[in-house]
Design an enzyme around this catalytic site. Structure first.
Site, PDB file in Angstrom:
ATOM      1  N   LYS A  40       0.847  -1.198   0.000  1.00 31.30           N
ATOM      2  CA  LYS A  40       0.000   0.000   0.000  1.00 31.30           C
ATOM      3  C   LYS A  40       0.889   1.258   0.000  1.00 31.30           C
ATOM      4  O   LYS A  40       2.081   1.189   0.314  1.00 31.30           O
ATOM      5  CB  LYS A  40      -0.904  -0.017   1.226  1.00 31.30           C
ATOM      6  CG  LYS A  40      -0.154   0.051   2.561  1.00 31.30           C
ATOM      7  CD  LYS A  40      -1.064  -0.260   3.741  1.00 31.30           C
ATOM      8  CE  LYS A  40      -0.296  -0.168   5.057  1.00 31.30           C
ATOM      9  NZ  LYS A  40      -1.091  -0.696   6.182  1.00 31.30           N
ATOM     10  N   TYR A 261      16.962  29.815   9.015  1.00 31.12           N
ATOM     11  CA  TYR A 261      15.838  30.624   9.502  1.00 31.12           C
ATOM     12  C   TYR A 261      15.874  30.706  11.025  1.00 31.12           C
ATOM     13  O   TYR A 261      16.021  29.681  11.714  1.00 31.12           O
ATOM     14  CB  TYR A 261      14.513  29.983   9.104  1.00 31.12           C
ATOM     15  CG  TYR A 261      14.126  30.207   7.657  1.00 31.12           C
ATOM     16  CD1 TYR A 261      13.901  31.487   7.161  1.00 31.12           C
ATOM     17  CD2 TYR A 261      13.954  29.126   6.799  1.00 31.12           C
ATOM     18  CE1 TYR A 261      13.520  31.688   5.839  1.00 31.12           C
ATOM     19  CE2 TYR A 261      13.572  29.307   5.485  1.00 31.12           C
ATOM     20  CZ  TYR A 261      13.357  30.599   5.004  1.00 31.12           C
ATOM     21  OH  TYR A 261      12.979  30.789   3.713  1.00 31.12           O
TER      22      TYR A 261
HETATM   23  C1  LIG Z   1      -0.380  -1.703   6.816  1.00 27.55           C
HETATM   24  C2  LIG Z   1      -0.979  -2.996   7.227  1.00 27.55           C
HETATM   25  C3  LIG Z   1      -0.196  -4.139   7.349  1.00 27.55           C
HETATM   26  C4  LIG Z   1       1.317  -4.101   7.279  1.00 27.55           C
HETATM   27  O1  LIG Z   1       1.792  -3.646   8.525  1.00 27.55           O
HETATM   28  P1  LIG Z   1       3.355  -3.488   8.819  1.00 27.55           P
HETATM   29  O2  LIG Z   1       3.391  -3.060  10.236  1.00 27.55           O
HETATM   30  O3  LIG Z   1       3.848  -2.449   7.893  1.00 27.55           O
HETATM   31  O4  LIG Z   1       3.974  -4.815   8.583  1.00 27.55           O
HETATM   32  C5  LIG Z   1      -0.822  -5.341   7.586  1.00 27.55           C
HETATM   33  N1  LIG Z   1      -2.174  -5.403   7.725  1.00 27.55           N
HETATM   34  C6  LIG Z   1      -2.946  -4.314   7.650  1.00 27.55           C
HETATM   35  C7  LIG Z   1      -4.408  -4.455   7.847  1.00 27.55           C
HETATM   36  C8  LIG Z   1      -2.386  -3.067   7.424  1.00 27.55           C
HETATM   37  O5  LIG Z   1      -3.156  -1.986   7.374  1.00 27.55           O
END
Ligand SMILES: *Cc1c(COP(=O)(O)O)cnc(C)c1O
Length: 368
Positions: A40, A261
């Protein structure tokens, strides 16, 4: 035209390291459990259309994205026999788009369940899906009451081919956290109410909680990209990214000279400094102002003053004169200074560091 020379920063992504990390996680599972990959958010900012095919070559067949649109973009780059799951499920009215494209939704609400089942009835097809249960995160998934509605009337699931029941751990990176076992127990209870489907619970960190947590499929994301999966344990994952920034200008400054800054840093002795062409617009957080370090040939160089949008300044006083000049690159993230180190200094998590790496870097993929 955009090449290495044009870039203010260079982001090198090691696909071999990502594959090794996937193989390492797979090797921790029993033969009855499969290792998926969560890609994702464009594979946590590293480029899903590069990362996912590289993992597929290593034998990964199960991929998770969050949005239906992410799935559409990725699908053409995956082998035909890969499974592509959409964590958010179908937004209302998109069930047909999802089914026509062979995507497998995670069904989080009763209305998502009913929408998917109704499409299955109308088209007279059995449609695959994952059924998510909320076991304590209160984010996505069916509650106990909603699961009971389905358990009391199994015809409501008719037409849905439940590939997995699923839940998500809230604190798996903390191995002693009581919620891990509480969620595991509740997940097993909820699972027993629904038809005998395979199950998936563990994210990256969950893989390290033991085989009780593995079930039939594990869903690592972060660890694939080199994030430390367990707090308090030496990171067993391979470093995946190297981030380098280009020097634009160097100068000598006298004692008392302010930098950046607000002049939040002032020279306490004469020194040399260098301006780098990476800033907070590139995901190098402003919170790192006066709290980070760059590396040149293994030598640490302090980040001084506030990070600007496009630039930041480092103290190069501990290098020989003229050791570094315009056009040279310094490392911002490497094996000496990891995404977890950057995250700690910015008071955030490595997930946020990765997903904020900007679009201005020249990206180089190695190890394919
Ligand atoms: C993002 C996500 C994962 C992966 O989690 P990590 O901590 O990055 O391994 C797995 N399951 C769901 C439902 C997620 O939203």
């Amino acid at each position: 035209m955009f090449n290495r020379q044009h870039a203010g920063g260079l982001l090198t992504i090691d696909l071999h390291a990502i594959r090794s990390n996937w193989q390492f996680l797979s090797s921790r599972l029993s033969s009855s459990s499969i290792c998926a990959a969560v890609v994702k958010a464009d594979a946590y900012g590293l480029g899903a259309i590069k990362v996912a095919p590289a993992l597929a070559k290593a034998g990964c067949k199960h991929f998770f994205v969050a949005h239906i649109h992410e799935a559409f973009l990725l699908k053409p780059h995956l082998p035909i026999d890969a499974f592509l799951y959409v964590l958010h499920g179908p937004p209302p009215g998109t069930e047909k788009d999802m089914a026509d494209n062979g995507l497998i939704p995670v069904l989080n609400t009763l209305s998502q369940v009913y929408g998917w089942a109704s499409l299955a009835r109308v088209t007279n097809k059995s449609l695959p899906a994952i059924l998510q249960f909320d076991t304590g995160m209160s984010r996505l998934g069916l509650s106990l009451e909603e699961i009971n509605v389905l358990a009391d009337d199994p015809s409501k699931l008719q037409g849905i081919d439940v590939r997995y029941t699923m839940s998500h751990l809230t604190a798996a990176e903390l191995q002693e956290h009581p919620s891990n076992e509480a969620q595991l127990t509740l997940f097993n209870q909820l699972r027993s109410k629904i038809q005998n489907a395979p199950a998936t619970l563990a994210n990256s960190s969950g893989v390290f909680l033991g085989s009780n947590y593995h079930f039939d499929l594990v869903r690592p994301g972060a660890a694939l990209y080199g994030v430390a999966p367990v707090i308090g344990m030496v990171n067993p994952m391979k470093q995946v990214i190297r981030l380098q920034a280009r020097v634009i200008q160097t100068r000598h400054i006298e004692i008392g000279t302010g930098v950046g800054y607000g002049s939040t840093w002032k020279a306490s002795s004469p020194t040399n400094i260098a301006t780098l062409s990476v800033g907070y617009a590139d995901g190098y957080f402003r919170a790192l102002s006066n709290h980070s370090v760059a590396y040149f040939n293994g030598i640490p160089l302090k980040l001084i003053g506030n990070v600007s949008m496009d630039t930041m300044i480092i103290d190069i006083g501990n290098l020989p004169d003229n050791a570094i000049g315009p056009g040279d690159m310094v490392d911002l993230i490497n094996e000496n200074h990891t995404i977890d180190d950057v995250a700690n200094n910015a008071k955030t998590i490595a997930y946020e560091v990765l997903t904020n790496l900007g679009s201005r870097y020249y990206r180089e993929y190695i190890g394919d």
